[in-house]
Design a protein around this motif. Structure first.
Motif, mmCIF file in Angstrom:
data_model
loop_
_atom_site.group_PDB
_atom_site.id
_atom_site.type_symbol
_atom_site.label_atom_id
_atom_site.label_comp_id
_atom_site.label_asym_id
_atom_site.label_seq_id
_atom_site.Cartn_x
_atom_site.Cartn_y
_atom_site.Cartn_z
ATOM 1 N N ALA B 137 0.823 -1.310 -0.156
ATOM 2 C CA ALA B 137 -0.116 -0.005 -0.090
ATOM 3 C C ALA B 137 0.894 1.152 0.122
ATOM 4 O O ALA B 137 0.755 2.214 -0.834
ATOM 5 C CB ALA B 137 -0.867 -0.218 0.972
ATOM 6 N N LEU B 138 1.991 1.301 0.826
ATOM 7 C CA LEU B 138 2.861 2.426 0.838
ATOM 8 C C LEU B 138 3.368 2.683 -0.437
ATOM 9 O O LEU B 138 3.376 3.916 -0.969
ATOM 10 C CB LEU B 138 4.101 2.228 1.719
ATOM 11 N N GLU B 139 4.053 1.739 -1.243
ATOM 12 C CA GLU B 139 4.485 2.169 -2.663
ATOM 13 C C GLU B 139 3.452 2.462 -3.737
ATOM 14 O O GLU B 139 3.744 3.404 -4.383
ATOM 15 C CB GLU B 139 5.227 0.690 -3.097
ATOM 16 N N LEU B 140 2.252 1.962 -3.319
ATOM 17 C CA LEU B 140 1.186 2.492 -4.165
ATOM 18 C C LEU B 140 0.646 3.771 -4.155
ATOM 19 O O LEU B 140 0.620 4.283 -4.872
ATOM 20 C CB LEU B 140 -0.121 1.314 -3.825
ATOM 21 N N GLY B 141 0.538 4.073 -2.618
ATOM 22 C CA GLY B 141 0.229 5.387 -2.372
ATOM 23 C C GLY B 141 1.469 6.319 -3.040
ATOM 24 O O GLY B 141 0.866 7.258 -3.386
ATOM 25 N N ARG B 142 2.609 5.893 -2.934
ATOM 26 C CA ARG B 142 3.737 6.917 -3.509
ATOM 27 C C ARG B 142 3.549 6.959 -4.807
ATOM 28 O O ARG B 142 3.861 8.157 -5.352
ATOM 29 C CB ARG B 142 4.972 6.532 -3.009
ATOM 30 N N GLY B 143 3.337 5.993 -5.611
ATOM 31 C CA GLY B 143 3.316 5.768 -6.954
ATOM 32 C C GLY B 143 1.942 6.853 -7.318
ATOM 33 O O GLY B 143 2.170 7.684 -8.389
ATOM 34 N N PHE B 144 1.072 7.120 -6.763
ATOM 35 C CA PHE B 144 -0.267 7.971 -7.034
ATOM 36 C C PHE B 144 0.052 9.187 -7.021
ATOM 37 O O PHE B 144 -0.430 9.938 -7.666
ATOM 38 C CB PHE B 144 -1.497 7.445 -6.319
ATOM 39 N N VAL B 145 1.014 9.880 -6.067
ATOM 40 C CA VAL B 145 1.282 11.110 -6.110
ATOM 41 C C VAL B 145 2.547 11.450 -6.870
ATOM 42 O O VAL B 145 2.878 12.569 -6.953
ATOM 43 C CB VAL B 145 1.466 11.705 -4.684
ATOM 44 N N PHE B 148 2.097 8.162 -11.171
ATOM 45 C CA PHE B 148 0.749 8.052 -11.828
ATOM 46 C C PHE B 148 -0.104 9.208 -11.329
ATOM 47 O O PHE B 148 -1.231 8.957 -11.200
ATOM 48 C CB PHE B 148 0.183 6.766 -11.251
ATOM 49 N N LEU B 149 0.416 10.258 -11.033
ATOM 50 C CA LEU B 149 -0.403 11.484 -10.569
ATOM 51 C C LEU B 149 -1.494 11.695 -11.745
ATOM 52 O O LEU B 149 -2.698 12.019 -11.459
ATOM 53 C CB LEU B 149 0.570 12.849 -10.445
ATOM 54 N N LEU B 150 -1.014 11.959 -13.022
ATOM 55 C CA LEU B 150 -2.058 12.327 -14.156
ATOM 56 C C LEU B 150 -3.126 11.322 -14.183
ATOM 57 O O LEU B 150 -4.536 11.564 -14.009
ATOM 58 C CB LEU B 150 -1.229 12.339 -15.204
ATOM 59 N N HIS B 151 -2.789 9.961 -14.133
ATOM 60 C CA HIS B 151 -3.810 8.965 -14.267
ATOM 61 C C HIS B 151 -4.693 9.214 -12.998
ATOM 62 O O HIS B 151 -5.911 8.790 -13.022
ATOM 63 C CB HIS B 151 -3.099 7.482 -14.188
ATOM 64 N N PHE B 152 -4.169 9.195 -11.837
ATOM 65 C CA PHE B 152 -4.934 9.341 -10.649
ATOM 66 C C PHE B 152 -6.063 10.630 -10.672
ATOM 67 O O PHE B 152 -7.127 10.283 -10.158
ATOM 68 C CB PHE B 152 -4.121 9.514 -9.399
#
Lengths: 441, 217, 105
Positions: B137-145, B148-152
């Motif tokens: 979850a931690l890496e996922l959250g980091r990836g989202f910001v 993958f910010l635009l996708h998010f």
């Protein structure tokens, strides 16, 4: 638990059991204990609630069976067991049978992440908090099944109300938790509890605060608003008065439970009280530090911990007992508040309930998320994240600035929202009549 | 240990596929939706077996807790739940069956025969100081910001659009709503009617054509 | 998991689920049934994404991220689709896809 089972199997009896066998046995033992705890909580809470509400209404309450009526819940359980189980002729038999199970099972799962004391969490998941609420949302399916399978309009109405209410109040509950998760930066319940050491100021925010186990989230503005919103949402999730419209007995008999009798009704009853216990418990965990309190950390530090393998095991037991005492005390205190509210407030109407959730709680919790961002920025971020200007203030100064800022924002949000919500024009009875019946108002 | 995992995997596969078959085969649409929930749950458990904890929980939260509830609500708001006396499938359902089976064969043959999947997954820490080699979850959250910010953000906008769109599509105008009087309203109406008849106002709004009560009497 | 169960097995389950969902989406008359078939298909895609992520590159988050976006899209699709079904039911009083044929020549 793993260590104890490992010691007994492999050292005492020398069985040479593999690691996964030991894990399996230890988890089975923990699960057994928890399955015993859940019905006991339900038995205790029914007695507690009936005596309390009786006292509030100037009555005596159940006092015949056993000393002070202590065995009343047991007698009720026996009655429940021996009653005839009736399935309506038009009911959908299998769904009718499965519904109580689908409602009860998730409440049992939720015990898996509840911290009873230091080092006494059954499973420390990375995503424990999310797990808790994901599992709790399963029971909505069970309610829907119960309402539909009973083939009764009151059941269906009750189920629709219950599910609509649960689904809409999940949003403010999650948003208020989001603020807390932003502060801790972790979804693990153990981390969230660990964060709340300190003395009114969390020692994780400001280094050097004495750790008396009192740095609860409710003591900061973000946490307080989140707590208020979450507790209201918890009342709705647990179908407590003022939000008990799914089973409003003066309107729709008993809602989705109308066509259930005997043990199946007992299961619904069990699920409801266990869910109430769990909601009180999780409120205590997230906002009131679960087992955190004066003395627990000191005792635990003397026991066997990962940092201190030579400690004395008895201190673990002592810390556990003290922690469990604090935890249960807080939990029952919240249940007391729930009963108190039941004794004091009338029931809301369906549209009022929806209005309150969507138009008041959700905006308020959204503002709270913003405050949480400010809180995190001032307390936990440094020059790397663009909060270098706050560093000269020192830890305590940053904490104070964050406190004042978030307090101002939250109070302003509360005042503005309350005013907007208070000024929203409600449809009066005459207008509604004109609307449905085509009358001139 | 391996045998245990294999048994669990086969049980889960049986749950997912069996429930999936029941979803398309059962006549009663509510039962169909309940089997669908079973299938969702099995998929969530499979994620857990695949060590994607966060996805498993999200699966339960979104599919079991929200999407299936939405489906059940939609079924109950539309009539004809039992589906008795109606054709379950289209007339040319065998064509669909043919398409599905052909596709399955076409997909599975190269998967099983022509391709070797014995890839050893790279292990070792993601970043120095990280214990496991599995992103959580931690890496996922980091990836989202970060990456993958635009996708998010696009996903967020999509949800907002869907929210507004669903409201607009399903919105029912007040004056088109079916008129059902509550008990209190009926009582009030009767009272007012008596008052107006006392006042000899024969042409009151109550006797306007199209009014449910004036029609019934 | 990855030692005990080969990747092919997971892929087979996923492919079978996809085909079941496809059959449901193509053949059921009830519009909610069609939607449920589509949901099954999306789920099978997710199984594939997660399986490939776990077996081939567990250190990166791409597979999980895609699965999450698929879940998002599925939720949005369910909301809009069901809203459309309710709107159609209100105007045509039917939930069968082949009864809604006013555009047919």
């Amino acid at each position: 638990m793993y260590d104890v089972v490992d010691y007994v199997l492999n050292t005492t009896f020398n069985l040479g059991a593999a690691g996964w066998v030991v894990s399996l046995i230890s988890y089975l033992m923990i699960a057994t204990v928890l399955f015993l705890v859940a019905p006991l909580q339900m038995l205790f809470l029914t007695y507690y609630e009936r005596r309390l509400i009786a006292r509030m209404q100037d009555r005596v309450g159940p006092n015949r069976v056993g000393p002070e009526g202590m065995f009343q819940p047991v007698a009720d359980a026996v009655k429940m067991f021996t009653k005839e189980d009736i399935i309506p002729a038009a009911a959908d038999k299998w769904v009718h049978l499965l519904a109580p199970l689908v409602v009860v099972a998730p409440t049992m799962f939720m015990f898996a992440v509840l911290p009873w004391g230091p080092g006494m969490t059954p499973i420390d998941m990375h995503i424990g908090l999310l797990f808790f609420f994901a599992v709790s949302s399963i029971s909505a399916v069970g309610l829907m099944m119960a309402g539909w399978a009973s083939y009764n309009k009151f059941s269906l109405l009750g189920a629709m109300r219950a599910v609509a209410q649960m689904v809409s109040y999940e949003i403010p509950a999650m948003l208020s938790l989001l603020a807390i998760v932003m502060i801790t930066g972790s979804l693990s319940i153990v981390d969230i509890v660990q964060w709340q050491g300190g003395l009114f100021i969390s020692s994780s925010d400001v280094a050097g605060v004495p750790n008396w186990g009192l740095g609860w989230f409710v003591f900061n503005p973000v946490g307080f608003l989140a707590f208020a919103a979450f507790f209201i949402a918890a009342l709705a999730e647990g179908e407590r008065t003022p939000f008990d419209i799914p089973e409003a007995d003066s309107e729709i008999v008993a809602g989705y439970m109308t066509e259930y009798s005997g043990m199946k009704f007992g299961l619904f009853f069990l699920a409801q009280y266990v869910l109430n216990f769990l909601l009180c418990a999780i409120t205590a965990v997230i906002f009131f530090g679960a087992w955190q309190g004066p003395g627990v950390n000191e005792l635990y530090a003397l026991g066997i911990t990962p940092d201190n393998p030579d400690g004395n095991g008895w201190f673990n037991v002592l810390a556990g007992v003290l922690g469990a005492f604090y935890f249960l005390f807080k939990t029952y205190a919240f249940f007391f508040v729930m009963v108190w509210i039941r004794g004091a407030f009338p029931r809301l109407r369906v549209d009022q309930l929806m209005d309150f959730g969507w138009k008041y709680l959700i905006p308020l919790t959204l503002v709270n998320v913003f405050s949480a961002a400010i809180w995190v920025g001032f307390n936990n971020w440094g020059a790397n994240e663009g909060f270098g200007f706050a560093e000269p203030l020192g830890d305590l100064g940053r904490w104070a600035v964050a406190f004042v800022l978030t307090l101002a924002i939250n109070i302003a949000a509360y005042i503005v929202m309350t005013r907007i919500y208070g000024e929203t024009r409600r449809v009066t009875f005459d207008e509604q009549l004109a609307d449905t019946a085509g009358l001139p108002s | 240990m391996e045998l245990l995992i294999q048994i669990i995997f086969f049980l889960l596969a049986a749950l997912i596929l069996g429930a999936g078959v029941m979803v398309v085969a059962v006549r009663n649409i509510i039962h169909s939706a309940l089997w669908l929930i079973g299938s969702f749950f099995g998929v969530g458990a499979l994620y857990l077996l695949l060590e994607a904890e966060f996805l498993a929980v999200v699966q339960v939260l979104v599919y079991v807790g929200a999407v299936s509830i939405l489906i059940l609500f939609a079924i109950m708001l539309t009539r004809d739940v039992s589906g008795q006396g109606e054709r379950l499938l289209f007339q040319r359902w065998w064509l669909a069956l043919l398409v599905a089976i052909t596709l399955f064969a076409a997909v599975i043959t190269p998967t099983l025969l022509a391709q070797s999947w014995n890839v050893v997954p790279p292990t070792g820490p993601i970043e120095p100081g990280q214990p496991t080699g599995i992103a959580g979850a931690l890496e996922l959250g980091r990836g989202f910001v970060h990456e993958f910010l635009l996708h998010f953000e696009i996903a967020g906008v999509l949800l907002l659009v869907a929210l507004i769109g669903a409201i607009v599509i399903a919105f029912e105008e007040r004056n088109r709503r079916r008129k059902v009087l509550t008990l209190a309203e009926e009582h009030e109406l009767r009272k007012r009617r008596e008052q107006t008849s006392d006042a000899n106002a024969s042409e009151s709004a109550l006797s306007a054509p199209g009014h449910p009560i004036s029609q019934s009497e | 998991m990855i030692n005990a169960v080969p990747l092919e097995w997971v892929l087979t389950v996923s492919a079978a689920l996809f085909c079941i969902g496809l059959f449901g989406a193509l053949s059921r008359r009830n519009m909610v049934g069609i939607l449920m078939g589509v949901e099954l298909m999306l789920n099978s895609v997710n199984i594939n994404l997660v399986a490939f992520w776990r077996y081939l590159e567990p250190r990166f988050i791409t597979g999980q991220t895609f699965a999450l976006f698929v879940i998002t899209v599925a939720a949005a699709e369910a909301a809009v689709g069901l809203a459309m079904i309710i709107a159609i039911y209100r105007n045509w009083a039917t939930v069968n896809a082949d009864d809604v044929d006013s555009m047919k020549g």
